[in-house]
Each structure stands twice: as C-alpha cells, then as structure tokens.
Design an enzyme around this catalytic site. Structure first.
Site, PDB file in Angstrom:
ATOM      1  N   ASN A   1      31.644 -20.933  10.966  1.00 13.32           N
ATOM      2  CA  ASN A   1      32.393 -20.614   9.434  1.00 13.32           C
ATOM      3  C   ASN A   1      31.928 -19.879   8.630  1.00 13.32           C
ATOM      4  O   ASN A   1      32.236 -19.207   7.911  1.00 13.32           O
ATOM      5  CB  ASN A   1      33.138 -21.990   9.237  1.00 13.32           C
ATOM      6  CG  ASN A   1      34.329 -22.389  10.062  1.00 13.32           C
ATOM      7  OD1 ASN A   1      34.528 -21.873  10.737  1.00 13.32           O
ATOM      8  ND2 ASN A   1      34.788 -23.561   9.662  1.00 13.32           N
TER       9      ASN A   1
ATOM     10  N   PHE B   1      37.163 -25.541  17.105  1.00 12.94           N
ATOM     11  CA  PHE B   1      37.326 -24.117  16.258  1.00 12.94           C
ATOM     12  C   PHE B   1      38.478 -23.491  16.285  1.00 12.94           C
ATOM     13  O   PHE B   1      38.696 -22.323  15.929  1.00 12.94           O
ATOM     14  CB  PHE B   1      36.409 -23.115  17.296  1.00 12.94           C
ATOM     15  CG  PHE B   1      35.010 -23.440  17.705  1.00 12.94           C
ATOM     16  CD1 PHE B   1      33.762 -23.254  16.747  1.00 12.94           C
ATOM     17  CD2 PHE B   1      34.520 -24.266  18.733  1.00 12.94           C
ATOM     18  CE1 PHE B   1      32.680 -23.856  16.662  1.00 12.94           C
ATOM     19  CE2 PHE B   1      33.253 -24.447  18.872  1.00 12.94           C
ATOM     20  CZ  PHE B   1      32.397 -24.393  17.898  1.00 12.94           C
TER      21      PHE B   1
ATOM     22  N   CYS C   1      39.065 -25.072   5.600  1.00 16.48           N
ATOM     23  CA  CYS C   1      37.699 -25.212   6.334  1.00 16.48           C
ATOM     24  C   CYS C   1      36.514 -24.137   5.483  1.00 16.48           C
ATOM     25  O   CYS C   1      35.578 -24.807   5.214  1.00 16.48           O
ATOM     26  CB  CYS C   1      37.956 -24.851   7.784  1.00 16.48           C
ATOM     27  SG  CYS C   1      38.785 -25.996   8.755  1.00 16.48           S
TER      28      CYS C   1
ATOM     29  N   ASP D   1      46.468 -42.979  13.255  1.00 13.61           N
ATOM     30  CA  ASP D   1      46.291 -42.472  12.149  1.00 13.61           C
ATOM     31  C   ASP D   1      46.420 -43.762  11.222  1.00 13.61           C
ATOM     32  O   ASP D   1      47.207 -44.657  11.782  1.00 13.61           O
ATOM     33  CB  ASP D   1      47.138 -41.357  11.848  1.00 13.61           C
ATOM     34  CG  ASP D   1      46.836 -40.630  10.522  1.00 13.61           C
ATOM     35  OD1 ASP D   1      46.413 -39.338  10.570  1.00 13.61           O
ATOM     36  OD2 ASP D   1      46.980 -41.105   9.358  1.00 13.61           O
TER      37      ASP D   1
HETATM   38  C1  UDX Z   1      38.921 -21.088  10.300  1.00 15.56           C
HETATM   39  C2  UDX Z   1      38.037 -20.444  11.448  1.00 15.56           C
HETATM   40  O1  UDX Z   1      38.396 -19.360  11.746  1.00 15.56           O
HETATM   41  C3  UDX Z   1      38.090 -21.565  12.809  1.00 15.56           C
HETATM   42  O2  UDX Z   1      37.360 -21.036  13.791  1.00 15.56           O
HETATM   43  C4  UDX Z   1      37.605 -22.908  12.314  1.00 15.56           C
HETATM   44  O3  UDX Z   1      37.989 -24.177  13.167  1.00 15.56           O
HETATM   45  C5  UDX Z   1      38.534 -23.483  11.154  1.00 15.56           C
HETATM   46  O4  UDX Z   1      38.385 -22.539  10.055  1.00 15.56           O
HETATM   47  P1  UDX Z   1      41.545 -21.400   9.497  1.00 15.56           P
HETATM   48  O5  UDX Z   1      40.911 -22.029   8.479  1.00 15.56           O
HETATM   49  O6  UDX Z   1      42.692 -21.462  10.176  1.00 15.56           O
HETATM   50  O7  UDX Z   1      40.026 -21.141  10.759  1.00 15.56           O
HETATM   51  O8  UDX Z   1      41.831 -19.807   9.116  1.00 15.56           O
HETATM   52  P2  UDX Z   1      41.021 -18.161   9.387  1.00 15.56           P
HETATM   53  O9  UDX Z   1      42.112 -17.477  10.090  1.00 15.56           O
HETATM   54  O10 UDX Z   1      39.515 -18.264   9.518  1.00 15.56           O
HETATM   55  O11 UDX Z   1      41.396 -17.492   7.771  1.00 15.56           O
HETATM   56  C6  UDX Z   1      40.531 -18.318   6.706  1.00 15.56           C
HETATM   57  C7  UDX Z   1      40.937 -17.371   5.440  1.00 15.56           C
HETATM   58  O12 UDX Z   1      40.380 -16.180   5.553  1.00 15.56           O
HETATM   59  C8  UDX Z   1      42.202 -17.220   5.002  1.00 15.56           C
HETATM   60  O13 UDX Z   1      42.630 -17.487   3.707  1.00 15.56           O
HETATM   61  C9  UDX Z   1      42.553 -15.470   5.357  1.00 15.56           C
HETATM   62  O14 UDX Z   1      43.497 -15.047   4.827  1.00 15.56           O
HETATM   63  C10 UDX Z   1      41.275 -15.112   4.828  1.00 15.56           C
HETATM   64  N1  UDX Z   1      40.760 -13.857   5.780  1.00 15.56           N
HETATM   65  C11 UDX Z   1      40.589 -13.891   7.107  1.00 15.56           C
HETATM   66  C12 UDX Z   1      40.767 -12.845   5.168  1.00 15.56           C
HETATM   67  O15 UDX Z   1      40.572 -12.816   3.817  1.00 15.56           O
HETATM   68  N2  UDX Z   1      40.225 -11.645   5.728  1.00 15.56           N
HETATM   69  C13 UDX Z   1      39.983 -11.506   6.989  1.00 15.56           C
HETATM   70  O16 UDX Z   1      39.800 -10.456   7.577  1.00 15.56           O
HETATM   71  C14 UDX Z   1      40.364 -12.742   7.634  1.00 15.56           C
END
Ligand code: UDX
Length: 443
Positions: free
Chosen positions: A217, A155, A269, A32
């Site tokens: 995504n 992912f 993401c 890094d």
């Molecule tokens: C996401 C993808 O899930 C993952 O596969 C990818 O590699 C990176 O982006 P992440 O950003 O860690 O992962 O979060 P995730 O669990 O997907 O949740 C994203 C957002 O959606 C959160 O703010 C969560 O609170 C919201 N969410 C999730 C909802 O509002 N409702 C849901 O039912 C699920």
C-alpha cells in the site's frame, strides 16, 4: 475438501471473504458485534455497495453454506478455521493503527477454543502484532498450544472485492518459523481451488507477511503521489501530466497503472496505512527510512487544497457561488467515503462560503452522515442546475458519459474542473466549456 470456517468482521473485507469462502465450497459462518449488520446479511442483503457481492452472498445464504451470527460461542463451536477480518482504523489523535478490534476477537474467541484450531489474520496490522497475538491466544485458549495463528494479508480493492477475493494475484501466509504447526497445511486446504490454478503462494515469517501488506500500500500511495507531484510541476509549466504518464508508463519498469493524477488517494486503506507504517517505524527506531511517506501524504493532501484554490480562482471568490460536486465516494464503484478526496473538497468549498450541491450514484447517504450541511441530490443534472462551476471529483462512468452540450444548457456558467482527469476534455472544450484538468490544460 470442505472446511468449517468462521470469519470475524463483516465489513468490505470480512463479508466479501465469507461469501468468497462459501463460493470455494466451504461451510462458513460470519461473525460481527453489530446485530443490524448480521440481520441484514442473514437476509442476504449487503449493507454497503460492492458490485457482484449481493449475488454471491444471496447464492450462499440460500444454499445454506453461509450464515451469520453475533454469537462467538456458536462460531467457536462450529468452526476449525477462524479468519480475522475486522477493521484497524487510524487511532484518534495519532498516526498509529488501532488494533483493538483484532485484540478483542482474540480475547473473546480464545477462551472458547477447546479443540485444535487455526486462526488466520487478514486485517492490516503493525509489524509485530501476529507474534504477540499468537502467544496471547495460546495463553487464553483451553486448547493451548493446539491453537495455531498465521497471518494471511488481504489485498482486495473495493469495487473489485469479489474478483480479488476469488482470483487473487498472490496468497501470502506468515507463520511462526520456529513452530509452523498446521497453518500451511490448513491454508492450502482452504485455498485449494486457487492453488490448483497456480496462484503464487508465498509462505513467510510473521513480520514479512505483515510488512508485505503495508509495503504494497505504501508503494501504491507513493506511485500516486509521484505523479501528483509531477502534476504540480506540469501546472507550473503548461505541460500535460496525462500525456506524460502515458509516455513514461510505456516503460515496463514503470507501468501506466496508478499513474492517474488528480485529487489523490483516499479510502479506508492507503491513507491510514502509510501513517500507521510511519508510526510503527518510529517505534522501531527506523523513522528515517520511511520519512518520504510524510511527503507522500503531504503531496496527496495538497491536491485537495489545489482543487479548492483553483475553484476559487475560476469563479472569483466562493461566497454564495453555486458549485456542483459530482462524486463523494473515494473512488468509483464504491459507497465508501472514508478519507474521500471528493467529499473533502466539497466540504471545504462549503466551509469557505460556496453553495455546494453533491451527487454521488451510491455514496450520498454515507456522505450525508458526516457532512449533513451539504445539499445532496439523486441526479447529476439536478446537481449541475444553475451551477457556476462543476467539479468532477470521483470518476464514475456515469460522469464520463455526460453530454457536455446538454449539460451546458442547464448550468449558469459552463466551467468544469476535471478532478480525476477522466472526461473527454476536447469534447467539453468543443462544446464551449472552460475546462481545467489536474496537471493539465493550465490547471
Ligand atoms: C487499496 C489497495 O489497492 C488494495 O490492494 C488494498 O488491499 C486496500 O487498499 P482501495 O482502497 O480499494 O485498495 O483503492 P485503490 O483502488 O487502491 O485506490 C485508492 C485511491 O487511490 C482512490 O482514492 C483512487 O481514486 C486513488 N487513485 C488510484 C489515484 O488517485 N490514482 C490512481 O492512478 C489510482
């Protein structure tokens, strides 16, 4: 067989991947440009909150299989396989992804590659990037055409990063179909332990591998915005979106996961990926195909505004009103506040005159860096003291476990907005709280 691996980037993705590769038995060096991060990681400290990662990191720093450096030459000398796990944030002032960190890895590492090497990109990039970088690295590397580049999207979810790294649902590898080189053979050696467990392994062309990631995504974001759009209709009709999600979720074709209505999605993401995807579609002349993602984004951002409007309506004007916001991270089990709906709501309430007190079990420090004018406290009860409204904005299990009767004696008025529909609502109502969910109970 043990491989010698370098991982560029030591954020949520890179640090977890580096530790994961060491756990698979490889010799790993994490790289890094940030010397503070490298110093902390070298001491076995994770500079962010991610469950189970500190243990894994320490285990392999101690075993000697994992070390960190800021020196690209050391990494180029040491490794035969190079992962790119640096960030691709949204550009300022636009929708596109900023791939400058990925390009910078190629520009600094490429000229140091004097023997055959395989580079595997993990960062989320606009379709077309891998092909361009593959050409570029061959142009700048002394080893020339002995340098192969594949795209191997990641992912992982924050909060489950270690599990998702070590037990992924699938592995995807994009190769240059015209000259696949050693990429697949090397990737199969790196991921041998997973492939033995029959983890699906899909080898595709570059463009498909890049699109797999953004499509996944975009689908997840669409699913969340779908249920949040339905939540808006529920609010207009007195229907209950949680019951509705349970009912439609029983259909296997739909499924209950990612039908959690609430404040919507945030993080590093989903929001930026759907925007970058639209920007790339525009460049490719297929903007209409992804026009719906603009609405997905719009529905998502409306949930935050809805929570603020609801708060204002419940307390009858925000000026000087004390509001407790429980949660700042974009989701539980993370200290990440990038594009966090929780923090957005807290900040907007503050700008509209409310006296906002925030508590997040892990994200207070990060939140204070971008919203220094909010009050942060270390304890949820302290945040709720004398509050006229409590908003649960991130579904940490600590908040779900709060005792509504105890809390009632602390607040000024027992009024709660359950921004994530995560509280046992009947218990709160029975304890005398005015309860409002999102898309339910006259939200
Ligand atoms: C996401 C993808 O899930 C993952 O596969 C990818 O590699 C990176 O982006 P992440 O950003 O860690 O992962 O979060 P995730 O669990 O997907 O949740 C994203 C957002 O959606 C959160 O703010 C969560 O609170 C919201 N969410 C999730 C909802 O509002 N409702 C849901 O039912 C699920």
């Amino acid at each position: 067989m043990s491989e010698r691996i370098a991982v560029f980037g030591t954020g949520y993705l890179g640090a977890t991947h580096a530790a994961g590769m060491a756990e698979l038995g490889h010799e790993v060096i994490g790289v890094d440009i940030d010397p503070d991060k490298i110093a902390r990681l070298s001491r076995g400290e994770v500079p962010f909150y991610e469950p189970h990662l500190p243990e894994l990191l320490r285990k392999h720093v101690d075993s000697g299989r994992l070390r960190f450096t800021t020196d690209v030459e050391t990494a180029a000398e040491f490794a035969d396989v190079f992962f790119i796990g640096v960030g691709t944030p949204q550009v300022s002032g636009g929708y596109a992804a900023d791939v400058s960190q990925v390009e910078s890895v190629i520009e600094t590492l490429g000229p140091l590659l004097t023997r055959p090497a395989v580079i595997l990109g993990k960062s989320t990039v606009p379709v077309g990037t891998a092909e361009r970088l593959a050409q570029r690295v061959r142009d700048v590397a002394p080893a020339g055409s002995d340098v192969d580049l594949g795209w191997n999207p990641e992912f992982l979810r924050e909060g489950f990063a270690v599990k998702d790294t070590l037990q992924p649902d699938r592995l995807v590898l994009g190769v240059d179909r015209a000259r696949p080189g050693r990429i697949e053979e090397v990737a199969r050696r790196v991921y041998a332990a997973m492939l033995e467990r029959d983890t699906p392994f899909l080898v595709t062309d570059y463009a498909t591998s890049e699109l797999v990631k953004v499509s996944a995504n975009a689908f997840l974001a669409t699913k969340i915005s779908f249920i949040n759009a339905i939540a808006e209709v529920c609010e207009a009709t007195g229907a209950d979106v949680r019951d509705l999600a349970d009912a439609i979720g029983h259909d296997e074709r739909i499924g209950r996961k990612f039908l959690g209505a609430g404040l919507g999605f945030g993080g590093g993401c989903l929001p930026k990926d759907i925007r970058a995807f639209q920007a790339r579609a525009n460049e490719l002349g297929v903007d209409q195909a992804l026009a719906f993602l603009r609405e997905v984004d719009g529905v998502n951002l409306r949930r935050r505004e809805h929570a603020v409007t609801l708060a204002e309506r419940l307390v009858g004007g925000l000026d000087g009103v004390r509001i407790a916001v429980l949660g700042a991270a974009f989701k539980p089990d993370s200290d990440d506040i990038r594009d966090s709906p929780a923090l957005d709501v807290a900040g907007t309430l503050h700008l509209r005159g409310a006296e906002v007190v925030v508590h997040d079990p892990e994200a207070n420090e990060n939140a204070a860096k971008i919203w220094p004018t909010l009050n942060y406290v270390d304890d949820p009860l302290e945040a709720c003291r004398k509050a006229e409204l409590v908003i649960v904005a991130t579904e940490w299990k600590q908040f779900r476990a709060l005792n509504p009767s105890d809390l009632k004696s602390i607040v000024a008025t027992p009024r709660v907005i359950d921004g994530r529909n995560c509280l046992p609502s009947q218990e709160w109502i029975d304890a005398g709280w005015e309860y409002r969910g999102m898309g339910r109970l006259a939200g």
